[in-house]
Design an enzyme around this catalytic site. Structure first.
Site: not given
Ligand code: SAH
Length: 373
Positions: A110, A123, A130, A134, A137, A178-179, A235, A305, A348
């Site tokens: 994406e 973005c 990934c 988390c 996510c 991804g990370e 977080h 989100h 994400c």
């Molecule tokens: N792996 C990296 C980059 C990808 S995620 C990281 O975690 O930073 C990018 C951001 O989107 C992160 O801060 C993640 O926590 C956030 N994110 C993931 N799912 C989300 C959701 N459902 N609503 C809002 N932010 C979200």
């Protein structure tokens, strides 16, 4: 065995062309100069060709009409110029666009473009899937598929230029799937391609790497001379809570991540997704403020989100506002991010999840721990 760009084996007898898009500018120009010498062509053509890879991209060598036809044909037989195939494109009522790209091996990734005044933030994804899982996510829920190559990472921005030549990214955030710091070797080349004036030419201060806190990756990023920005997905302000939300906290505990952020020589941003009733209470704000002050970090509060975020609910606007006030009262610079693209599943991993449904992770460690790829 000949390896394909994505690391898989080439089918027997296949002619594998080189991919200049996987090389940083210096390496690509050197390769072009030696190739031109072999073909009896002047070396100034290297820069002429390279400009058409990223800065003014073309979708085939044949489209570089400033080159003689025969040279274009020779380039076509030596080099590939792969595009990312557009699988889905969605446009939100707020102008946010979400692209789902299909890679050569069928993986879907994406990319989101977010216009804001005269800025266009893109973005981008750094991995297909990934490994980090988390809890809130959608990408984590699909598991890790594979690392992206430099051309697949920077290629997302190139592809947007090809799809609409007017869409020139001004800012990049590695906040797609991804990370990024678990795919450092490819991300490092992609950073050069995004930043170098001969390639995509986006200022380093306008390029942000977001990470859960992969310590060796933070060290590698800090060693780069350019002023790339670092965002840390915090977080949760305590080890215990962070552990329940982010399994990676076992390997890289919050305390160590905070230490790394403190010594990072540029301003760091903390990302903090507000999860209703979970991490949005007054005590959390006080703890987070203390961490942010230790690192002189800027805090981005992100409303959850809701799509695909298993069992969590967003904090109410009133709770978000009072959380932000509590941070500011402690002299922590704080922004509440506007949720963009709510109508198109723009967080994400959400679009791919919508397309494919949930999948079991392909790679999962036996003990549930996250290891570096
Ligand atoms: N792996 C990296 C980059 C990808 S995620 C990281 O975690 O930073 C990018 C951001 O989107 C992160 O801060 C993640 O926590 C956030 N994110 C993931 N799912 C989300 C959701 N459902 N609503 C809002 N932010 C979200």
């Amino acid at each position: 065995m000949i390896a394909m760009p994505d690391g898989t084996a080439a089918p027997p007898g296949a002619v594998v062309k080189e991919n200049l898009l996987d090389l940083d500018p210096e390496t690509a120009l050197a390769r072009l100069r030696s190739w031109l010498a072999e073909h009896g062509e002047p070396s100034y053509r290297a820069a002429q060709i390279f400009r058409r890879l990223w800065e003014f991209p073309v979708d085939s060598f044949d489209a570089i009409t400033e080159l003689p036809k025969i040279l274009r044909e020779q380039l076509t037989s030596s080099f590939m110029l792969p595009r990312l195939e557009l699988a889905t494109r969605q446009t939100s009522t707020d102008g946010t666009q979400k692209f789902l790209f299909r890679l050569t091996d069928g993986q879907l990734i994406e990319t989101v473009s977010i216009p804001d005044g005269d800025r266009l933030t893109v973005c981008i994804s750094s991995q297909a899937g990934c490994a980090l899982q988390c809890a809130f996510c959608a990408t984590g829920a699909m598991g890790f598929q594979r690392n992206l190559t430099p051309s697949e990472i920077a290629g997302q921005v190139r592809e947007l230029r090809l799809l609409a030549s007017s869409s020139v990214a001004t800012n990049i955030v590695f906040m797609g799937m991804g990370e990024p710091l678990m795919n450092w070797s490819a991300v490092s080349v992609a950073l050069t391609l995004l930043n170098d004036a001969r390639a995509l030419g986006i200022g380093a201060r306008h390029i942000t790497i977001s990470t859960v806190g992969i310590l060796p990756g933070i060290v590698a990023l800090a060693a780069r001379p350019e002023q790339f920005r670092l965002a840390i997905s915090v977080h949760a302000p305590s080890e215990a809570l962070r552990h329940t939300l982010m399994p990676v906290n076992t390997k890289y505990p919050l305390a160590d991540v905070i230490d790394a952020a403190r010594v990072f020589d540029r301003r760091v941003t903390f990302e903090y997704v507000l999860l209703g009733g979970v991490n949005d209470q007054a005590e959390h704000a006080a703890q987070l403020a203390a961490l942010a002050r230790e690192c002189r970090a800027f805090v981005n509060l992100i409303p959850l989100h809701p799509g695909g975020s298993m069992g969590f609910s967003p904090s109410s606007p009133a709770v978000i506002a009072s959380f932000a006030r509590a941070l500011r009262a402690r002299n922590v610079e704080t922004a509440v991010r506007r949720s963009r693209g709510l109508d198109i599943a723009a967080a994400c991993g959400q679009l791919r999840t919508e397309r494919l449904g949930r999948r079991l992770p392909v790679v999962r460690d036996e003990d549930g721990h996250v290891h570096e790829a």
